[in-house]
Motif scaffolding. Sequence first.
Motif, PDB file in Angstrom:
ATOM      1  N   GLN A 299       0.833  -1.198   0.000  1.00  0.00           N
ATOM      2  CA  GLN A 299       0.000   0.000   0.000  1.00  0.00           C
ATOM      3  C   GLN A 299       0.870   1.251   0.000  1.00  0.00           C
ATOM      4  O   GLN A 299       1.902   1.293   0.670  1.00  0.00           O
ATOM      5  N   GLN A 301       0.286   5.443   0.554  1.00  0.00           N
ATOM      6  CA  GLN A 301      -0.590   6.555   0.901  1.00  0.00           C
ATOM      7  C   GLN A 301       0.178   7.840   0.609  1.00  0.00           C
ATOM      8  O   GLN A 301       1.221   8.089   1.211  1.00  0.00           O
ATOM      9  N   TYR A 315      -5.055   6.849  -1.707  1.00  0.00           N
ATOM     10  CA  TYR A 315      -4.637   5.502  -1.306  1.00  0.00           C
ATOM     11  C   TYR A 315      -4.501   4.620  -2.542  1.00  0.00           C
ATOM     12  O   TYR A 315      -5.365   4.608  -3.425  1.00  0.00           O
ATOM     13  N   ALA A 383       2.563   9.481   3.022  1.00  0.00           N
ATOM     14  CA  ALA A 383       2.008   9.334   4.363  1.00  0.00           C
ATOM     15  C   ALA A 383       2.291   7.941   4.894  1.00  0.00           C
ATOM     16  O   ALA A 383       2.395   7.744   6.109  1.00  0.00           O
ATOM     17  N   ALA A 384       2.407   6.957   3.998  1.00  0.00           N
ATOM     18  CA  ALA A 384       2.756   5.588   4.408  1.00  0.00           C
ATOM     19  C   ALA A 384       3.202   4.802   3.185  1.00  0.00           C
ATOM     20  O   ALA A 384       2.666   4.973   2.085  1.00  0.00           O
ATOM     21  N   LEU A 386       3.673   0.792   2.789  1.00  0.00           N
ATOM     22  CA  LEU A 386       3.451  -0.408   3.576  1.00  0.00           C
ATOM     23  C   LEU A 386       3.601  -1.677   2.745  1.00  0.00           C
ATOM     24  O   LEU A 386       3.054  -1.775   1.643  1.00  0.00           O
ATOM     25  N   ALA A 409       9.871   7.628   3.855  1.00  0.00           N
ATOM     26  CA  ALA A 409       9.058   8.151   4.954  1.00  0.00           C
ATOM     27  C   ALA A 409       9.336   9.619   5.214  1.00  0.00           C
ATOM     28  O   ALA A 409       8.514  10.316   5.815  1.00  0.00           O
TER      29      ALA A 409
END
Length: 533
Positions: A299, A301, A315, A383-384, A386, A409
């Motif tokens: 993922q 974001q 997303y 934002a992320a 993952l 990050a």
Amino acid sequence: GLPATVASLGQSNPFGLTLTQATTVTNTLVLTGTGNLNTGGQALTLASSAAGTALVVNQSTGIVVGNTTVQRYIDPSGNSGLGYRQYGSPVAAQPFTGLATAGFTPALDASYNASPTPYTATYAGGFPNVFGYNEARVNTVTNNIPDAFSKGWFVPGGNMVVGRGYTVAIPASSKISFVGTLNTGDQTLTLPRTGGTNGGWHLVGNPYAAPLNYGNVLAADRSGLDAAVYVFASSSQYGGSYRSYTNGVGGNPIIPTGQGFFVRTSTSAGGSLTFRNAQRETSANATAFQRGAADVRPQVQLALATAGQPADVAYLYFENGATTGVDGEFDAVKMPNLGTPGLATVAAGTELAINGLPALAAGLRVPLTLRAPAAGSYSLQAAALLNLPAGLPVYLTDARTGRSTLLTATTRYAFALTAAEAAAPIAGRFALHFGPLGSALATSNGLTAAALGLYPNPATASVRLLVPAVAGATAAQATLLNALGQPVRAFAPAALSAEGLNTTLNLTGIAPGLYTLRVQAGAASVARKLVVE
């Protein structure tokens, strides 16, 4: 024997229980058996405050008999002043006039609905501050509202319809009290789609005096509907953004007590939505009004931010079963934010707030579309990131500057927009690229339409073309074709390096119209539609 205020109250007596004095519950009211809780004409209040909101749990057939007051506190953290908040009634037959409270008086002048100039008309009781939404109005209403979606707003009258949602311009300091018989059991809404391309949006509302977990809404409960839900978060008097959730992605699936939210029908046939007691939470939940197991899916974001405004997050995730098109079970279509930054990925020409894609592989390029409320300084940052495969980098590419930035990050890509740029959607400039930008990219799959970048589109005097590296190809040839497939301009071949191609094509002298831009790179050929204005 009860004090005036209790944290929790349980009713398990099969013969029922009747109140003999006013009682306020601050946490949970649990009905565990077949017996009812009868208010006996006494005031029963489910309190709501910064500390939490009381809820009702119906574990069997027992219900509350008589009127109950359900309070709805507004979380002021995003906007401590006046703003639009979206409500749904947890009681039956709640009159709109009953929404009046300290600091707020409903203004319900229905002449708004037929006015050709609803934003500028004069209203006897002041500009309306309570609205419902009717998707059929988007194509049938003749007025000066600039965008199709906003044509759907109308001023309601009478009582709030159970399961429907309403937007109310109300100060954060005002606490609405819903008074009536608590809703319980199945509540089914018929949700048509008569507004064509712009239609299908429905503002619904949590009908229960308990948080609704939309993750418990099964596919059979939402026939003909996309899986996504959209909750509006107010950030100013008129501004705010829609937070999306679908398929475990996008944030919290909890719909608080009294909260309204949007859903969307999937097809022209429309659909239905059934709320059930089993979808409710059975313990206090801290999800703010207005607004599981570890997720192992890859993922990304990505957040768009500017000073003084809430960031907007797009997303992107990967799951078997999803496709590169628009999937009602995996994706959430982007709703327009109001006066705040907006960020979306693009699939098959559709802007998405949440984009589910099939298995992740190097060479994938995902276009982005940005909307900016005004000129100024903006930034894009992860934002992320993952569960991405080891050794697979993600780059943010900027066709305007030719820069490619590795996302980490701590990455923050800053850029400025002029007033002219902010006045329209920014499409084709930014994209996400998965995989190395160097020689490894040349080993990815061949040229695809999704990997080809055109910015801007529609174009006028020129258009920027981005072509990824293609295995075995050292040059790219672009040709512009008219609607009959006839070549109208062949552009000079351009060198195609291991970094791909970033070039500008001159459109001077090309008549306005719809064209096809064909790009040949080695044995690979792909075409994209291009509008010239």
